[in-house]
Design an enzyme around this catalytic site. Sequence first.
Site, PDB file in Angstrom:
ATOM      1  N   LYS A 190       4.788  18.124  32.538  1.00 26.98           N
ATOM      2  CA  LYS A 190       4.194  16.838  32.911  1.00 26.98           C
ATOM      3  C   LYS A 190       5.092  16.209  33.974  1.00 26.98           C
ATOM      4  O   LYS A 190       6.135  15.634  33.653  1.00 26.98           O
ATOM      5  CB  LYS A 190       4.074  15.892  31.714  1.00 26.98           C
ATOM      6  CG  LYS A 190       3.190  14.676  32.000  1.00 26.98           C
ATOM      7  CD  LYS A 190       3.268  13.616  30.910  1.00 26.98           C
ATOM      8  CE  LYS A 190       4.294  12.571  31.237  1.00 26.98           C
ATOM      9  NZ  LYS A 190       4.019  11.819  32.488  1.00 26.98           N
ATOM     10  N   GLU A 198      18.348  13.568  28.726  1.00 28.11           N
ATOM     11  CA  GLU A 198      19.330  12.884  29.573  1.00 28.11           C
ATOM     12  C   GLU A 198      18.718  11.541  29.925  1.00 28.11           C
ATOM     13  O   GLU A 198      17.640  11.473  30.516  1.00 28.11           O
ATOM     14  CB  GLU A 198      19.625  13.716  30.821  1.00 28.11           C
ATOM     15  CG  GLU A 198      20.902  13.285  31.538  1.00 28.11           C
ATOM     16  CD  GLU A 198      20.684  12.123  32.482  1.00 28.11           C
ATOM     17  OE1 GLU A 198      21.011  10.979  32.076  1.00 28.11           O
ATOM     18  OE2 GLU A 198      20.187  12.340  33.576  1.00 28.11           O
ATOM     19  N   CYS A 224      21.234   8.619  38.002  1.00 30.92           N
ATOM     20  CA  CYS A 224      21.803   8.235  36.714  1.00 30.92           C
ATOM     21  C   CYS A 224      23.320   8.259  36.763  1.00 30.92           C
ATOM     22  O   CYS A 224      23.984   7.621  35.956  1.00 30.92           O
ATOM     23  CB  CYS A 224      21.277   9.124  35.601  1.00 30.92           C
ATOM     24  SG  CYS A 224      21.430  10.883  35.940  1.00 30.92           S
ATOM     25  N   GLU A 245      21.214  -0.934  32.928  1.00 26.63           N
ATOM     26  CA  GLU A 245      20.979   0.008  34.021  1.00 26.63           C
ATOM     27  C   GLU A 245      19.971  -0.579  35.014  1.00 26.63           C
ATOM     28  O   GLU A 245      18.840  -0.888  34.653  1.00 26.63           O
ATOM     29  CB  GLU A 245      20.461   1.343  33.480  1.00 26.63           C
ATOM     30  CG  GLU A 245      20.383   2.410  34.551  1.00 26.63           C
ATOM     31  CD  GLU A 245      19.975   3.764  34.000  1.00 26.63           C
ATOM     32  OE1 GLU A 245      20.520   4.782  34.473  1.00 26.63           O
ATOM     33  OE2 GLU A 245      19.111   3.818  33.112  1.00 26.63           O
TER      34      GLU A 245
END
Length: 515
Positions: free
Chosen positions: A205, A286, A320, A416
């Site tokens: 996906k 992750e 990230c 974040e």
Amino acid sequence: MQQAYKNEPFTDFSKKENRDDFQTALNEVEQQLGKHYDIIIRGERIRTKKTGTSINPSNIEEVIGTVSQADKSLAEQAIHTAVETFETWKKVKPSARARYLYKASAILRRRKHEFSAWLVKESGKSWAEADADTAEAIDFMEYYARQIEKLTSRHPLTRLTGEDNELYYVPLGVGIVIPPWNFPLAIMAGMTTAAIVSGNTVVLKPASTTPVIAAKFMEILDDAGLPEGVVNYIPGSGSEIGDVLVEHPLTRFISFTGSREVGLRINELAAKHQPGQKWMKRVVAEMGGKDSIVVDHDADLELAAQSIVASAFGFSGQKCSACSRAIVHEEVYDEVLARVVALTKEITVGDIREYGLYTGPVVDQQAYDKILSYIEIGKTEGKLMIGGEKGSDKGYFIQPTVFADVDPQARLMQEEIFGPVVAFAKAKDFDHALEIANNTEYGLTGAVISRNREHLEKAREEFHVGNLYFNRKCTGALVGVHPFGGFNMSGTDSKAGGPDYLQLFTQAKLVSELL
């Protein structure tokens, strides 16, 4: 056995012939914009009435392509197809599976500039960032092909007289691969090919903002001769098909890279036993970071400033591993801050199709709005030193932004942002700097810039991140060199591109025979 693994080199764009070749690739890709891409299940192309549109974040009027969107019934079909294909694919010799990856990597190497051009157009990467993304995809495939040959060789066990004992690794089954948009080729290709070279089949996906690159990668797998049904491509919204894929009783594992919120939801759903389910599902995740560069009082301050700027603003901070927190010893704080501001002033932002620009847009409207909202928060939590403004309205442009004198517990230091924003905090001494560096729920990457060996050794032991770098930037992990993955809310520390990664997609079986 294949020759020793070696990373794919980056293109030297200082050479005119390389710039010309890349420009040609960009021109050719632009002639292909606006096409439609179908769902692919067992090689069958399926067009649906519901479609998604991919746009160029540097030019929001430009359509990269339209993509058919899967519904629950197609998600179900893809899983059952993967289950059926698994019965034959798992019996293919590991060395033969590896050869599919060698072939795919060779094809991608020949089409390297083309795929990098797609990355420039669909994800807004600079030429250099796009080139690195494509190189990493090649690296992942070749590295995992070599690793499966090592993993499936005979493992030495303690000898026991009168018995023959063998430990070997078998594939898990059907995996759901949900890659991120920020490395839409490298991480997507790495996650997918790690699963299939281990003998599993995949329902892929792709990220909703970068589905065309994944569709183009399906061409690579097809050209490499990968059997139909080993990888099934089903774009679709997470709300429509995400839960179906994760919760399905025939799903054996989920490989995910993305946000903390989505990763935790996947983990929660995967942990619930479904009727007819025979296993505990495995989650490889992750989930991001809030990464710090610590600058000691005796550091190389130019190196520190260059590292902060490169780590914070490369690809507009949409990594990230990006540095979003600069923690600087009070004795050198002002000097480092001033130099970072000066370097940031030199950064050029714009339509990344142009070679000379350092960085381009953020990925979409949602990211654009989120980052701008954090900039407004930052204005109440610290001192705006530079940036904090929108760029051209033609795309999702935000100027690189530096905030100073931010409290370690402020939102700007804890949450974040995933954009071109870095916050500076002042540390009283090195111990205080490490205390601040460890004060988030994340633990992905970090860096320490210092000449003090005692301090570096202390950081080696106490800086709690999965990837720690000394006297260099905190981005730019290389396959096989810097196995990548983090602690705490940064995920399962899966160490992509490392020697243990394929074990996550296999299970060990011991066979003992009495002689």
